[in-house]
Design an enzyme around this catalytic site. Sequence first.
Site, PDB file in Angstrom:
ATOM      1  N   HIS A   1     -18.621 -60.353 -39.658  1.00  0.00           N
ATOM      2  CA  HIS A   1     -18.254 -58.993 -39.274  1.00  0.00           C
ATOM      3  C   HIS A   1     -16.936 -59.041 -38.506  1.00  0.00           C
ATOM      4  O   HIS A   1     -16.785 -59.819 -37.550  1.00  0.00           O
ATOM      5  CB  HIS A   1     -19.312 -58.380 -38.352  1.00  0.00           C
ATOM      6  CG  HIS A   1     -20.584 -57.988 -39.043  1.00  0.00           C
ATOM      7  ND1 HIS A   1     -20.791 -58.128 -40.384  1.00  0.00           N
ATOM      8  CD2 HIS A   1     -21.722 -57.434 -38.535  1.00  0.00           C
ATOM      9  CE1 HIS A   1     -22.016 -57.687 -40.689  1.00  0.00           C
ATOM     10  NE2 HIS A   1     -22.584 -57.259 -39.594  1.00  0.00           N
TER      11      HIS A   1
ATOM     12  N   CYS B   1     -25.261 -56.875 -34.258  1.00  0.00           N
ATOM     13  CA  CYS B   1     -24.305 -57.941 -34.539  1.00  0.00           C
ATOM     14  C   CYS B   1     -22.856 -57.478 -34.435  1.00  0.00           C
ATOM     15  O   CYS B   1     -21.976 -58.247 -34.018  1.00  0.00           O
ATOM     16  CB  CYS B   1     -24.577 -58.557 -35.914  1.00  0.00           C
ATOM     17  SG  CYS B   1     -24.920 -57.363 -37.219  1.00  0.00           S
TER      18      CYS B   1
END
Length: 335
Positions: free
Chosen positions: A249, A127
């Site tokens: 993120h 990710c």
Amino acid sequence: MTKVAIVGATGAVGRTMLSILEERDVLASNIRLMASHRSAGQTISTRWGDIEVEDLAMADPSGIDIALFSAGGDRSLEHARRFVESGSLVIDNSSAFRMDPDVPLVVAQVNDEAAGQHKGIIANPNCTTMTLMMAAGPLHEAAGLSSIVAASYQSVSGSGQHGVEELVSQNRRLESGLEEMMQGGWTDPEPELYERPIGYNVLPFAGSEVDGGYTDEEMKLVRESRKILDIPDLAVEPTCVRVPVLVGHGLAATLRFERPLNADEAASILGSAPGLSVWKDMTPTPLDSAGLDDVLVGRVRETLGEPGGINLWVVGDNLRKGAALNAVQIAELLV
């Protein structure tokens, strides 16, 4: 329409995959849900009706066109090829096949052409890598990327539900002693998942240590970036940090190129790239990215010490584009 199975359907990414399939409503005509024996037997309400979760180990994959795997690397290694042999295309969210030379590693909207080279399995990148590639890919296509220096700021949901629970639990335990904590008198909240407290804290060590003092998260960023962009000698300097954020993120990155880029050209390239949203008047944060399909880019600046490179900030929902959404987008490319 297509018969789709979600493997790991009761986990955070699996639940997000199901939600995205329901939202987009362009791929699946029929859904099967699978998980480990611990979760088997649960009933989940979906737009296709109430569906009972099957035990992955006992499930017959016959008739499944696409299997979206998010059940961990060990289960992928054990079961993915069984699905392929029955005629399924497997799109795997674990690290099991990412560096296999026979398995394409695909970021939808960045290297779509790689998906067509599959032999039954396509891998979803990590990710963190995925978020950065959404910005690095278009800039590489325009100017030829030569190096990356990146520091990631990774949310606890990247560690699954256990990470979320650990952050929430530690915050509750620590907040009763805020004054003492500001003076160094905090009481250890006894972490279980992370090696140090994550509540009210930052851990400059995301993942597990591998060779040379780097973590596996950092080495994924190095190796996966090279494979996705097809630059085997790409210089990547990574530092991966876990932060007390639930979802999203972010990465602060310095990108250098074969030909110089200025900030205006870089912003123009990024602004026209699919799946990206460039923020100029406000700094995008993880809170802003949560629940969005687009990856957000901000603070696009020219490098100072050595002109011609670009500094930027990029942030994305690690459960959506960082995992579940990308898997669904890959399936849509091929159906």
